[in-house]
Design a protein around this motif. Structure first.
Motif, PDB file in Angstrom:
ATOM      1  N   THR A 143      -3.371  -0.948  -6.011  1.00 17.88           N
ATOM      2  CA  THR A 143      -2.919  -2.319  -5.775  1.00 17.88           C
ATOM      3  C   THR A 143      -3.771  -2.945  -4.682  1.00 17.88           C
ATOM      4  OG1 THR A 143      -1.266  -1.553  -4.176  1.00 17.88           O
ATOM      5  CG2 THR A 143      -0.525  -1.821  -6.459  1.00 17.88           C
ATOM      6  N   ARG A 144      -3.561  -4.213  -4.462  1.00 20.57           N
ATOM      7  CA  ARG A 144      -4.322  -4.922  -3.426  1.00 20.57           C
ATOM      8  C   ARG A 144      -3.945  -4.395  -2.043  1.00 20.57           C
ATOM      9  NH1 ARG A 144      -0.987  -8.185  -0.571  1.00 20.57           N
ATOM     10  NH2 ARG A 144       0.822  -9.070  -1.604  1.00 20.57           N
ATOM     11  N   LYS A 145      -4.795  -4.671  -1.081  1.00 18.06           N
ATOM     12  CA  LYS A 145      -4.513  -4.314   0.310  1.00 18.06           C
ATOM     13  C   LYS A 145      -3.487  -5.297   0.887  1.00 18.06           C
ATOM     14  CE  LYS A 145      -7.233  -0.830   1.208  1.00 18.06           C
ATOM     15  NZ  LYS A 145      -6.658   0.481   1.470  1.00 18.06           N
ATOM     16  N   LEU A 146      -2.724  -4.823   1.868  1.00 19.40           N
ATOM     17  CA  LEU A 146      -1.809  -5.693   2.593  1.00 19.40           C
ATOM     18  C   LEU A 146      -2.646  -6.704   3.364  1.00 19.40           C
ATOM     19  CD1 LEU A 146       0.732  -3.046   3.903  1.00 19.40           C
ATOM     20  CD2 LEU A 146       0.973  -4.562   1.927  1.00 19.40           C
ATOM     21  N   LEU A 147      -2.178  -7.924   3.409  1.00 24.17           N
ATOM     22  CA  LEU A 147      -2.940  -9.009   4.027  1.00 24.17           C
ATOM     23  C   LEU A 147      -2.581  -9.182   5.498  1.00 24.17           C
ATOM     24  CD1 LEU A 147      -2.573 -11.577   1.113  1.00 24.17           C
ATOM     25  CD2 LEU A 147      -4.597 -10.240   1.704  1.00 24.17           C
ATOM     26  N   PRO A 148      -3.489  -9.803   6.261  1.00 28.22           N
ATOM     27  CA  PRO A 148      -3.158 -10.147   7.632  1.00 28.22           C
ATOM     28  C   PRO A 148      -1.915 -11.047   7.635  1.00 28.22           C
ATOM     29  CG  PRO A 148      -5.488 -10.511   7.213  1.00 28.22           C
ATOM     30  CD  PRO A 148      -4.837 -10.221   5.895  1.00 28.22           C
ATOM     31  N   PRO A 149      -1.137 -10.987   8.666  1.00 25.94           N
ATOM     32  CA  PRO A 149      -1.340 -10.294   9.921  1.00 25.94           C
ATOM     33  C   PRO A 149      -0.757  -8.876   9.950  1.00 25.94           C
ATOM     34  CG  PRO A 149       0.515 -11.767  10.146  1.00 25.94           C
ATOM     35  CD  PRO A 149      -0.015 -11.950   8.743  1.00 25.94           C
ATOM     36  N   MET A 150      -0.411  -8.298   8.807  1.00 21.55           N
ATOM     37  CA  MET A 150       0.175  -6.953   8.789  1.00 21.55           C
ATOM     38  C   MET A 150      -0.809  -5.955   9.387  1.00 21.55           C
ATOM     39  SD  MET A 150       2.620  -4.948   8.096  1.00 21.55           S
ATOM     40  CE  MET A 150       2.959  -3.237   7.754  1.00 21.55           C
ATOM     41  N   PRO A 151      -0.458  -5.360  10.538  1.00 21.19           N
ATOM     42  CA  PRO A 151      -1.396  -4.463  11.234  1.00 21.19           C
ATOM     43  C   PRO A 151      -1.282  -3.005  10.774  1.00 21.19           C
ATOM     44  CG  PRO A 151       0.510  -4.840  12.605  1.00 21.19           C
ATOM     45  CD  PRO A 151       0.731  -5.643  11.353  1.00 21.19           C
ATOM     46  N   TRP A 152      -1.381  -2.791   9.463  1.00 23.01           N
ATOM     47  CA  TRP A 152      -1.209  -1.435   8.934  1.00 23.01           C
ATOM     48  C   TRP A 152      -2.244  -0.471   9.498  1.00 23.01           C
ATOM     49  CZ3 TRP A 152      -5.148   0.815   6.295  1.00 23.01           C
ATOM     50  CH2 TRP A 152      -6.124  -0.028   5.728  1.00 23.01           C
ATOM     51  N   GLN A 153      -3.419  -0.958   9.875  1.00 25.00           N
ATOM     52  CA  GLN A 153      -4.433  -0.067  10.456  1.00 25.00           C
ATOM     53  C   GLN A 153      -3.917   0.579  11.740  1.00 25.00           C
ATOM     54  OE1 GLN A 153      -4.867  -3.297   9.644  1.00 25.00           O
ATOM     55  NE2 GLN A 153      -6.736  -3.593   8.470  1.00 25.00           N
ATOM     56  N   ASN A 154      -3.106  -0.149  12.501  1.00 24.63           N
ATOM     57  CA  ASN A 154      -2.504   0.418  13.715  1.00 24.63           C
ATOM     58  C   ASN A 154      -1.411   1.416  13.363  1.00 24.63           C
ATOM     59  OD1 ASN A 154      -4.143  -1.334  15.162  1.00 24.63           O
ATOM     60  ND2 ASN A 154      -2.537  -2.834  15.454  1.00 24.63           N
ATOM     61  N   TYR A 155      -0.597   1.073  12.386  1.00 28.47           N
ATOM     62  CA  TYR A 155       0.520   1.940  12.005  1.00 28.47           C
ATOM     63  C   TYR A 155       0.033   3.224  11.332  1.00 28.47           C
ATOM     64  CZ  TYR A 155       3.134  -2.345  12.885  1.00 28.47           C
ATOM     65  OH  TYR A 155       3.657  -3.467  13.461  1.00 28.47           O
ATOM     66  N   ALA A 156      -1.184   3.222  10.839  1.00 26.33           N
ATOM     67  CA  ALA A 156      -1.755   4.422  10.218  1.00 26.33           C
ATOM     68  C   ALA A 156      -1.822   5.574  11.212  1.00 26.33           C
ATOM     69  CB  ALA A 156      -3.148   4.121   9.659  1.00 26.33           C
ATOM     70  N   ASN A 157      -1.806   5.262  12.494  1.00 25.20           N
ATOM     71  CA  ASN A 157      -1.891   6.295  13.538  1.00 25.20           C
ATOM     72  C   ASN A 157      -0.542   6.927  13.877  1.00 25.20           C
ATOM     73  OD1 ASN A 157      -4.710   5.880  13.964  1.00 25.20           O
ATOM     74  ND2 ASN A 157      -4.193   4.006  15.050  1.00 25.20           N
ATOM     75  N   LEU A 158       0.538   6.408  13.340  1.00 30.28           N
ATOM     76  CA  LEU A 158       1.857   6.974  13.624  1.00 30.28           C
ATOM     77  C   LEU A 158       1.987   8.354  12.979  1.00 30.28           C
ATOM     78  CD1 LEU A 158       4.032   3.785  13.040  1.00 30.28           C
ATOM     79  CD2 LEU A 158       3.618   4.920  15.225  1.00 30.28           C
ATOM     80  N   SER A 159       2.788   9.197  13.582  1.00 28.62           N
ATOM     81  CA  SER A 159       2.995  10.546  13.034  1.00 28.62           C
ATOM     82  C   SER A 159       3.814  10.474  11.751  1.00 28.62           C
ATOM     83  CB  SER A 159       3.722  11.424  14.059  1.00 28.62           C
ATOM     84  OG  SER A 159       5.071  10.992  14.194  1.00 28.62           O
ATOM     85  N   ASP A 160       3.735  11.520  10.953  1.00 28.21           N
ATOM     86  CA  ASP A 160       4.548  11.608   9.734  1.00 28.21           C
ATOM     87  C   ASP A 160       6.026  11.467  10.079  1.00 28.21           C
ATOM     88  OD1 ASP A 160       2.564  14.225   8.117  1.00 28.21           O
ATOM     89  OD2 ASP A 160       2.279  12.055   8.206  1.00 28.21           O
ATOM     90  N   GLU A 161       6.437  12.089  11.179  1.00 27.13           N
ATOM     91  CA  GLU A 161       7.838  12.055  11.586  1.00 27.13           C
ATOM     92  C   GLU A 161       8.270  10.636  11.965  1.00 27.13           C
ATOM     93  OE1 GLU A 161       5.566  14.246  12.581  1.00 27.13           O
ATOM     94  OE2 GLU A 161       6.341  16.124  11.787  1.00 27.13           O
TER      95      GLU A 161
END
Length: 191
Positions: A143-161
């Motif tokens: 599917t398409r990428k999430l659009l700005p301003p959704m900061p998913w690149q930052n949330y990618a660093n969160l732990s699995d937990e």
């Protein structure tokens, strides 16, 4: 020289303490569902999910999330008024509820992240993780990428937990039926 050695030992000690506490937190799988929900509530509130995914209401203290539509995203039918394209040369703009943003990517509308089926009610934990880690719309491959301003690149660093806790909390929220409009492409916006 003694100062340099002391400083190095202090840094090594602090690093090892930090690493051990992080490992302990990341390996702690003994959380009950209620504790997981509370951890998720803490994270969702701290990270600012309400900032975009909850419509606002005006109070004496300014705009606050509307509890009646919390996590519903951009409200269906509340389309953004005509955008001044000249302003977009130097700006990205939000609507007054902060649920729609416009910029060089077009217009994006904050998704419904409530537990309703029109939100993330039918999502699996894997879909939620894929959306947060890879920025895939609805957490689906291809599917398409999430659009700005959704900061998913930052949330990618969160732990699995942490992502599991956020997912568990959001799935426990009040379901709000709301189908968010599709984004408006730059071609449509700038014609």
């Amino acid at each position: 020289m003694k100062l340099l050695i002391s400083t190095m030992l202090l840094l090594i000690g602090l690093t090892s303490c930090t690493s051990q506490s992080e490992k302990k937190e990341l390996n702690d799988e003994s959380l009950t569902e209620l504790e997981l929900i509370e951890r998720g509530r803490y994270l969702v509130s701290s990270i600012g999910c309400d900032d975009c995914h909850s419509p606002k209401m005006m109070t004496d203290q300014g705009l606050i999330p509307d509890p009646a539509t919390r996590f519903a995203g951009h409200i269906e039918g509340d389309l953004t008024a005509k955008v001044n394209n000249d302003a977009l040369a130097d700006w990205a703009l939000f609507n007054l509820s902060f649920t729609a943003a416009v910029g060089p990517w077009g217009i994006s509308y904050a998704g419904n992240i409530s537990s309703d089926d029109s939100g993330i009610g039918t999502w699996t934990e894997e879909q939620f993780v894929m959306a947060m880690r890879e920025g895939q719309f609805k957490g689906l491959a291809g599917t398409r990428k999430l659009l700005p301003p959704m900061p998913w690149q930052n949330y990618a660093n969160l732990s699995d937990e942490d992502l599991k806790a956020m997912y568990t909390y959001l799935k426990s929220t009040k379901p709000i039926r709301n189908v968010v409009p599709p984004p408006v492409s730059p071609e449509e916006l700038f014609k």
